[in-house]
Design a protein around this motif. Structure first.
Motif, PDB file in Angstrom:
ATOM      1  N   CYS A 138       0.832  -1.210   0.000  1.00  0.00           N
ATOM      2  CA  CYS A 138       0.000   0.000   0.000  1.00  0.00           C
ATOM      3  C   CYS A 138       0.862   1.254   0.000  1.00  0.00           C
ATOM      4  O   CYS A 138       0.631   2.195  -0.775  1.00  0.00           O
ATOM      5  CB  CYS A 138      -0.906   0.012   1.222  1.00  0.00           C
ATOM      6  N   LEU A 141       2.746   2.004  -3.234  1.00  0.00           N
ATOM      7  CA  LEU A 141       1.896   2.676  -4.211  1.00  0.00           C
ATOM      8  C   LEU A 141       1.782   4.170  -3.905  1.00  0.00           C
ATOM      9  O   LEU A 141       1.871   5.016  -4.809  1.00  0.00           O
ATOM     10  CB  LEU A 141       0.509   2.032  -4.219  1.00  0.00           C
ATOM     11  N   ASP A 145       3.125   6.695  -6.692  1.00  0.00           N
ATOM     12  CA  ASP A 145       2.107   7.291  -7.560  1.00  0.00           C
ATOM     13  C   ASP A 145       1.197   8.332  -6.918  1.00  0.00           C
ATOM     14  O   ASP A 145       0.499   9.040  -7.649  1.00  0.00           O
ATOM     15  CB  ASP A 145       1.196   6.185  -8.135  1.00  0.00           C
TER      16      ASP A 145
END
Length: 208
Positions: A138, A141, A145
């Motif tokens: 998690c 990411l 991003d």
């Protein structure tokens, strides 16, 4: 006056920081998990979910961190805690906070809340073993991003930032390697230096 029900080291920290950043007039009440106060008849009348945070407003009670953060931002527009004049940008804020609520926090909760999803002790152990991997994924990411600049949304501080800071506080306890997340680590340090954050952390330590 607003009233926040909270417990230290929980996601209630995000709303507590947001209230302080907004310059809101608010009171707090500690819910002692060690005494199981979250399941007391008195508290269940406030929040039947038996969880924190809960926010008492003059229009009723709010629960769930993304909703509370949005309410704080909209109630104190001069604090500029969200892009309230841009529907798409505000939706992006909500999208990030929803991810923290629905995915990141749930991944973390598998470490100690196994009975929510299973009944076998072996299942609980398996969930715990997966936490470092799922939480790390998690945050990888987020690192790659989603964390756009010095603050989550880029150059401007928003209600996303206290929420990310709150969940990032749990990384070491989840056995996630912080050195693999330099942007998240820098964000956490940046947040810890804010006066409102220092004030709230001091309040919560004193009350714990």
């Amino acid at each position: 006056m607003l009233k926040l029900y909270y417990a230290p080291a929980t996601c209630a920290l995000a709303s507590h920081i947001a209230l302080q950043e907004a310059g809101a007039a608010y009171a707090t009440e500690l819910i002692d998990f060690k005494k199981n106060q979250q399941n007391s008849p008195e508290y269940l009348k406030i929040n039947p979910k038996g969880r924190v945070p809960s926010l008492i407003t003059d229009r009723g009670i709010l629960t769930e961190t993304p909703a509370m953060l949005a309410f704080i931002a909209q109630s104190f527009p001069k604090a500029r805690l969200a892009p309230l004049d841009d529907a798409f940008a505000f939706a992006q804020v909500q999208s990030f906070n929803s991810y923290l609520c629905s995915t990141v926090h749930v991944a973390h909760a598998h470490k100690m809340r196994g009975p929510r999803w299973a009944t076998e002790e072996t299942s609980f152990a398996d969930m715990k073993r997966m936490v470092p991997k799922t939480v790390a994924a998690c945050f990888a990411l987020i690192e790659r991003d989603m964390l756009k600049g010095p603050w989550v949304m880029g150059e401007v501080y928003t209600i996303c930032d206290p929420y990310l800071f709150t969940l990032a506080q749990w990384l070491e306890g989840d056995s996630v390697d912080l050195s693999a997340l330099p942007k998240v680590a820098a964000h956490r340090k940046r947040m810890a230096e804010r006066p409102a954050v220092r004030e709230v952390l001091g309040q919560e330590r004193a009350a714990a």
